[in-house]
Design a protein around this motif. Structure first.
Motif, PDB file in Angstrom:
ATOM      1  N   THR A 107       0.824  -1.211   0.000  1.00  0.00           N
ATOM      2  CA  THR A 107       0.000   0.000   0.000  1.00  0.00           C
ATOM      3  C   THR A 107       0.856   1.258   0.000  1.00  0.00           C
ATOM      4  OG1 THR A 107      -1.796  -1.126   1.168  1.00  0.00           O
ATOM      5  CG2 THR A 107      -1.779   1.274   1.262  1.00  0.00           C
ATOM      6  N   LEU A 108       1.988   1.207   0.694  1.00  0.00           N
ATOM      7  CA  LEU A 108       2.839   2.392   0.831  1.00  0.00           C
ATOM      8  C   LEU A 108       3.771   2.609  -0.359  1.00  0.00           C
ATOM      9  CD1 LEU A 108       3.792   2.127   4.608  1.00  0.00           C
ATOM     10  CD2 LEU A 108       2.176   3.712   3.549  1.00  0.00           C
ATOM     11  N   LEU A 109       3.992   1.581  -1.152  1.00  0.00           N
ATOM     12  CA  LEU A 109       4.899   1.723  -2.289  1.00  0.00           C
ATOM     13  C   LEU A 109       4.277   2.595  -3.377  1.00  0.00           C
ATOM     14  CD1 LEU A 109       6.295  -1.906  -2.713  1.00  0.00           C
ATOM     15  CD2 LEU A 109       7.511   0.090  -1.830  1.00  0.00           C
ATOM     16  N   SER A 110       5.094   3.463  -3.945  1.00  0.00           N
ATOM     17  CA  SER A 110       4.630   4.293  -5.059  1.00  0.00           C
ATOM     18  C   SER A 110       5.835   4.880  -5.780  1.00  0.00           C
ATOM     19  CB  SER A 110       3.727   5.429  -4.566  1.00  0.00           C
ATOM     20  OG  SER A 110       4.474   6.354  -3.791  1.00  0.00           O
ATOM     21  N   ILE A 111       5.634   5.214  -7.035  1.00  0.00           N
ATOM     22  CA  ILE A 111       6.637   5.983  -7.767  1.00  0.00           C
ATOM     23  C   ILE A 111       6.260   7.447  -7.612  1.00  0.00           C
ATOM     24  CG2 ILE A 111       7.603   6.531 -10.032  1.00  0.00           C
ATOM     25  CD1 ILE A 111       7.258   3.677 -10.846  1.00  0.00           C
ATOM     26  N   PRO A 112       7.098   8.256  -6.975  1.00  0.00           N
ATOM     27  CA  PRO A 112       6.763   9.671  -6.785  1.00  0.00           C
ATOM     28  C   PRO A 112       6.432  10.349  -8.115  1.00  0.00           C
ATOM     29  CG  PRO A 112       8.706   9.080  -5.512  1.00  0.00           C
ATOM     30  CD  PRO A 112       8.413   7.907  -6.402  1.00  0.00           C
ATOM     31  N   GLU A 113       5.532  11.293  -8.072  1.00  0.00           N
ATOM     32  CA  GLU A 113       5.083  11.957  -9.298  1.00  0.00           C
ATOM     33  C   GLU A 113       6.234  12.568 -10.096  1.00  0.00           C
ATOM     34  OE1 GLU A 113       2.028  12.488 -11.945  1.00  0.00           O
ATOM     35  OE2 GLU A 113       2.043  11.425 -10.027  1.00  0.00           O
ATOM     36  N   PRO A 114       7.215  13.222  -9.448  1.00  0.00           N
ATOM     37  CA  PRO A 114       8.342  13.754 -10.234  1.00  0.00           C
ATOM     38  C   PRO A 114       9.120  12.655 -10.961  1.00  0.00           C
ATOM     39  CG  PRO A 114       8.265  14.793  -8.082  1.00  0.00           C
ATOM     40  CD  PRO A 114       7.297  13.656  -8.036  1.00  0.00           C
ATOM     41  N   PHE A 115       9.270  11.483 -10.326  1.00  0.00           N
ATOM     42  CA  PHE A 115       9.945  10.361 -10.977  1.00  0.00           C
ATOM     43  C   PHE A 115       9.129   9.891 -12.179  1.00  0.00           C
ATOM     44  CE2 PHE A 115      12.537   8.463  -7.191  1.00  0.00           C
ATOM     45  CZ  PHE A 115      12.989   9.732  -6.869  1.00  0.00           C
ATOM     46  N   ARG A 116       7.823   9.796 -11.979  1.00  0.00           N
ATOM     47  CA  ARG A 116       6.934   9.336 -13.047  1.00  0.00           C
ATOM     48  C   ARG A 116       6.999  10.288 -14.248  1.00  0.00           C
ATOM     49  NH1 ARG A 116       2.714   5.672 -12.943  1.00  0.00           N
ATOM     50  NH2 ARG A 116       3.083   5.403 -10.704  1.00  0.00           N
ATOM     51  N   ASN A 117       6.981  11.578 -13.966  1.00  0.00           N
ATOM     52  CA  ASN A 117       7.050  12.565 -15.048  1.00  0.00           C
ATOM     53  C   ASN A 117       8.379  12.484 -15.787  1.00  0.00           C
ATOM     54  OD1 ASN A 117       4.487  13.523 -14.450  1.00  0.00           O
ATOM     55  ND2 ASN A 117       5.236  15.154 -13.109  1.00  0.00           N
ATOM     56  N   LEU A 118       9.459  12.242 -15.034  1.00  0.00           N
ATOM     57  CA  LEU A 118      10.769  12.099 -15.663  1.00  0.00           C
ATOM     58  C   LEU A 118      10.786  10.903 -16.605  1.00  0.00           C
ATOM     59  CD1 LEU A 118      13.792  12.755 -15.978  1.00  0.00           C
ATOM     60  CD2 LEU A 118      14.210  11.307 -13.973  1.00  0.00           C
ATOM     61  N   LEU A 119      10.249   9.785 -16.159  1.00  0.00           N
ATOM     62  CA  LEU A 119      10.219   8.582 -16.992  1.00  0.00           C
ATOM     63  C   LEU A 119       9.409   8.823 -18.264  1.00  0.00           C
ATOM     64  CD1 LEU A 119       9.711   5.897 -14.196  1.00  0.00           C
ATOM     65  CD2 LEU A 119      11.788   6.270 -15.544  1.00  0.00           C
ATOM     66  N   LEU A 120       8.287   9.500 -18.130  1.00  0.00           N
ATOM     67  CA  LEU A 120       7.465   9.804 -19.305  1.00  0.00           C
ATOM     68  C   LEU A 120       8.231  10.688 -20.281  1.00  0.00           C
ATOM     69  CD1 LEU A 120       4.020  10.436 -17.564  1.00  0.00           C
ATOM     70  CD2 LEU A 120       4.584   8.540 -19.108  1.00  0.00           C
ATOM     71  N   ASP A 121       8.971  11.649 -19.740  1.00  0.00           N
ATOM     72  CA  ASP A 121       9.760  12.545 -20.584  1.00  0.00           C
ATOM     73  C   ASP A 121      10.878  11.783 -21.291  1.00  0.00           C
ATOM     74  OD1 ASP A 121      10.608  15.136 -21.585  1.00  0.00           O
ATOM     75  OD2 ASP A 121      12.281  14.972 -20.190  1.00  0.00           O
ATOM     76  N   LEU A 122      11.584  10.941 -20.540  1.00  0.00           N
ATOM     77  CA  LEU A 122      12.686  10.174 -21.119  1.00  0.00           C
ATOM     78  C   LEU A 122      12.198   9.220 -22.194  1.00  0.00           C
ATOM     79  CD1 LEU A 122      14.699   9.276 -17.887  1.00  0.00           C
ATOM     80  CD2 LEU A 122      15.380  10.900 -19.666  1.00  0.00           C
ATOM     81  N   ARG A 123      11.036   8.650 -21.976  1.00  0.00           N
ATOM     82  CA  ARG A 123      10.531   7.661 -22.923  1.00  0.00           C
ATOM     83  C   ARG A 123      10.155   8.290 -24.264  1.00  0.00           C
ATOM     84  NH1 ARG A 123       5.689   3.195 -22.334  1.00  0.00           N
ATOM     85  NH2 ARG A 123       6.497   1.834 -23.969  1.00  0.00           N
ATOM     86  N   GLY A 124      10.081   9.613 -24.286  1.00  0.00           N
ATOM     87  CA  GLY A 124       9.807  10.275 -25.554  1.00  0.00           C
ATOM     88  C   GLY A 124      10.952  10.150 -26.542  1.00  0.00           C
ATOM     89  N   THR A 125      12.178   9.950 -26.033  1.00  0.00           N
ATOM     90  CA  THR A 125      13.345   9.889 -26.918  1.00  0.00           C
ATOM     91  C   THR A 125      14.208   8.650 -26.712  1.00  0.00           C
ATOM     92  OG1 THR A 125      14.557  11.242 -25.310  1.00  0.00           O
ATOM     93  CG2 THR A 125      13.519  12.389 -27.162  1.00  0.00           C
ATOM     94  N   LEU A 126      14.004   7.939 -25.614  1.00  0.00           N
ATOM     95  CA  LEU A 126      14.845   6.790 -25.289  1.00  0.00           C
ATOM     96  C   LEU A 126      14.001   5.557 -25.003  1.00  0.00           C
ATOM     97  CD1 LEU A 126      17.207   8.603 -22.757  1.00  0.00           C
ATOM     98  CD2 LEU A 126      17.786   7.998 -25.106  1.00  0.00           C
ATOM     99  N   LYS A 127      14.612   4.394 -25.138  1.00  0.00           N
ATOM    100  CA  LYS A 127      13.964   3.154 -24.722  1.00  0.00           C
ATOM    101  C   LYS A 127      14.253   2.937 -23.238  1.00  0.00           C
ATOM    102  CE  LYS A 127      14.256   0.856 -29.224  1.00  0.00           C
ATOM    103  NZ  LYS A 127      14.752  -0.334 -29.977  1.00  0.00           N
ATOM    104  N   LEU A 128      13.225   2.580 -22.491  1.00  0.00           N
ATOM    105  CA  LEU A 128      13.380   2.361 -21.056  1.00  0.00           C
ATOM    106  C   LEU A 128      13.030   0.926 -20.706  1.00  0.00           C
ATOM    107  CD1 LEU A 128      11.719   5.587 -19.555  1.00  0.00           C
ATOM    108  CD2 LEU A 128      14.051   5.274 -20.420  1.00  0.00           C
ATOM    109  N   LEU A 129      13.861   0.321 -19.857  1.00  0.00           N
ATOM    110  CA  LEU A 129      13.615  -1.051 -19.402  1.00  0.00           C
ATOM    111  C   LEU A 129      13.771  -1.109 -17.893  1.00  0.00           C
ATOM    112  CD1 LEU A 129      14.701  -4.375 -20.992  1.00  0.00           C
ATOM    113  CD2 LEU A 129      15.316  -3.946 -18.601  1.00  0.00           C
TER     114      LEU A 129
END
Length: 253
Positions: A107-129
């Motif tokens: 229940t307590l685990l989460s990806i912080p919103e700033p981390f999530r936004n960063l991943l979305l931004d990175l995925r626009g130009t890079l492959k993420l695994l």
């Protein structure tokens, strides 16, 4: 951000993108309160929790038709209660401890919103695994709990494979899945012994050690290319890589 040869980023999960350690500590506190309703001696309660944590660290689970990871960890609590001298232990108490611990942690685990936004931004130009070690059910439950499936091009759980990080085989599998070579990739993680060592041995373009506590390196023989306090510093690392391919020394951002 994809300039300079970087085409893909491999991310660790636990204590890199999600605060598993913090959630685990909070879950233990919940179990502590539960145990206090059963045992009068607070020292016994503390000992039980310490013993469970130790068993978790030493755990070596092999998939079996007869035993699930949930049953194994209920057994950890049962053994911890017995070893600590808790009077009248039974499987029901151990099961309540386990499910309280597990459900609280998830229940307590989460990806912080700033981390999530960063991943979305990175995925626009890079492959993420996402490359995470651990027992399959446990890691898949974490992934589902934090809802990160859509943030990555691929997810690889070590327990699904013959070898986990830092083994070369699982890194080669990741490169194959993404259709890239080692020098196209950056490895990001909090563990020197698995994430960073594995990335170095696999020949990735750069390794990024996420050292959120700011503590000194516990193993000076393993030298990451970059050390950052948070994955939010990754854009600065990528900017450096765009301007330099020098891997001669460890750098802090």
């Amino acid at each position: 951000m994809g300039d300079g040869g970087v085409k893909a980023i491999l991310f660790d999960l636990d204590n890199t993108l999600i605060d598993t350690a913090g959630a685990s500590r909070a879950a233990i506190l919940e179990v502590t309160e539960l145990l206090k309703t059963r045992f009068d001696d607070e020292h016994v309660v503390g000992d039980i929790c310490e013993r469970f944590n130790m068993k978790l660290l030493q755990e070596s689970f092999q998939p079996s038709r007869d035993l699930t990871i949930d049953q194994v960890r209920i057994g950890h609590w049962d053994q911890a209660i017995r070893e600590a001298g808790g009077k009248g232990p039974d499987s029901a108490v151990a099961a309540r401890c386990y499910w309280t611990w597990k459900n609280t942690r998830l229940t307590l685990l989460s990806i912080p919103e700033p981390f999530r936004n960063l991943l979305l931004d990175l995925r626009g130009t890079l492959k993420l695994l996402l490359l995470t070690n651990g027992e399959v059910q446990t890691q898949r439950e974490k992934i589902q709990a934090v809802g990160c499936e859509g943030l990555f091009d691929a997810i690889v759980v070590g327990g699904d494979h013959a070898e986990e990080k830092p083994a070369l085989s699982i890194f080669h599998h990741c490169f194959q899945v993404l259709g890239v070579g080692p020098k196209d990739c950056v490895m990001v993680g909090d563990s020197l012994g698995t994430d960073i060592l594995g990335g170095i041995n696999a020949g990735v373009r750069a390794t990024v050690w996420v050292n959120g506590t700011g503590t000194a390196s516990p193993d000076v023989s393993i030298k990451p290319d970059y050390t950052v306090p948070s994955v939010l510093d990754l854009p600065s690392v990528l900017a450096c890589l765009n301007h330099s391919v020098d891997r001669s020394g460890m750098r802090s951002i």
